[in-house]
Design an enzyme around this catalytic site. Structure first.
Site, PDB file in Angstrom:
ATOM      1  N   MET A  30       1.123  -1.101  -0.011  1.00 22.49           N
ATOM      2  CA  MET A  30      -0.107   0.126   0.092  1.00 22.49           C
ATOM      3  C   MET A  30       0.810   1.208  -0.077  1.00 22.49           C
ATOM      4  O   MET A  30       0.497   2.239   0.426  1.00 22.49           O
ATOM      5  CB  MET A  30      -1.003  -0.051   1.181  1.00 22.49           C
ATOM      6  N   HIS A  37       9.592  -3.737   3.255  1.00 19.24           N
ATOM      7  CA  HIS A  37       8.988  -3.648   1.769  1.00 19.24           C
ATOM      8  C   HIS A  37      10.264  -4.200   0.676  1.00 19.24           C
ATOM      9  O   HIS A  37      10.047  -4.830  -0.142  1.00 19.24           O
ATOM     10  CB  HIS A  37       8.553  -2.702   1.346  1.00 19.24           C
ATOM     11  N   GLN A  61     -10.211  -2.540   2.669  1.00 17.06           N
ATOM     12  CA  GLN A  61      -9.597  -3.067   3.649  1.00 17.06           C
ATOM     13  C   GLN A  61      -9.739  -2.455   5.108  1.00 17.06           C
ATOM     14  O   GLN A  61      -9.202  -2.590   6.196  1.00 17.06           O
ATOM     15  CB  GLN A  61      -8.466  -3.634   3.551  1.00 17.06           C
TER      16      GLN A  61
END
Ligand code: PAF
Length: 282
Positions: A30, A37, A61
């Site tokens: 995201m 990441h 979500q």
């Protein structure tokens, strides 16, 4: 590194990567990227795979009152980090591309999604499963990589990939941590300085409980002590739970499933920021 924003452009860019004879790995994110990441991108590159990263802040979500509006968005900086890390393609669709007018499908995964964050954040894992299945269908990678920090999410995605015969390997990378042990998270930027200092109680409390549980101490006492450590540091505790590492069912102390791998998970709020973390036990 190219950035594509439409499904058709994505498909032809992925076909070009495949034409180079390589396998394709997907790192779904995201955005608001950090070293966790980048560890996923590094693992994705192993074996010469071409790497597609996605950045999409998925409204599906986030529950009402959660941080969808304030979730950090910084695509340009993220794109530079991904390019430097050796990512080949950035998939950055808009909300309209992902959820066009008339969109009416929700993917629900029972079992591992039914407990812990599935209870604390109703609908959250439906939103995750729906968007992850879309991302997997759009990119059609050989492998997709997820961080162990979101342990329950990882098990939900694995369950879905198995149940729906996706034929995509779901791989994971260990949680990346700050020097003091706090798990890296895009939401750590919300922490005020004093809350950040106290947040280290989360990995510490889990570490203490994991060691106690591994040496056979009483489960309830070990979990209660971890909760007390969190409260003493200023956290409001959502849960501290010992569960089956794969099914997320409450881990049995005896019986045929007693020897299965166990995971200790916690969610707690400090200064309005909800943090999660988990550790293997045994
Ligand atoms: O872990 C995340 O960043 C998100 O939940 C994911 C897997 C990218 C789905 O939106």
């Amino acid at each position: 590194m190219r950035t594509v924003r439409e499904v058709e452009a994505l498909r032809s860019a992925v076909a070009e990567l495949r034409a180079q004879g390589a396998s394709v790995a997907l790192v779904p994110t995201m955005g608001a990227l950090h070293a966790g990441h980048l560890a996923l991108v590094a693992a994705a590159r192993a074996g010469g795979a071409k790497v597609v990263a996605s950045i999409f802040v998925n409204p599906g979500q986030f529950g009402p009152g959660e941080d969808l509006a304030s979730y950090p968005r910084r695509e340009n900086a993220d794109a530079r980090m991904l390019a430097d890390a050796g990512c080949d393609l950035l998939w950055a669709p808009s909300v309209e591309t992902m959820y066009p007018d008339g969109f009416a499908t929700t993917v629900g995964v029972a079992g591992p999604a039914d407990t812990l964050d599935g209870v604390a954040r109703p609908g959250h894992f439906d939103g995750v499963a729906t968007v992850v299945l879309k991302l997997l269908n759009q990119v059609r990678p050989d492998r997709a990589l997820f961080g162990e920090k979101d342990w329950q999410q990882l098990q939900v995605v694995r369950r879905m990939a198995t149940d729906l015969d996706l034929g995509i390997e779901i791989a994971c990378v260990p949680t990346q941590r700050e020097d003091d042990g706090l798990a890296l998270s895009s939401r750590n930027v919300y922490l005020a300085e004093d809350d950040r200092a106290r947040a280290v109680a989360l990995p510490r409390a889990l570490g203490v409980a994991a060691r106690r549980l591994a040496r056979g101490d009483d489960r309830d006492e070990s979990l209660a002590e971890a909760s007390e450590m969190l409260v003493a540091a200023g956290f409001q505790v959502d849960y501290v739970a010992l569960v089956d590492a794969e099914t997320l069912a409450s881990s049995p102390v005896s019986g045929p499933d007693a020897g299965r791998p166990r995971r200790l998970l916690a969610a707690a709020r400090i200064g309005g920021t909800r943090l999660i973390d988990n550790l293997a036990v045994d």
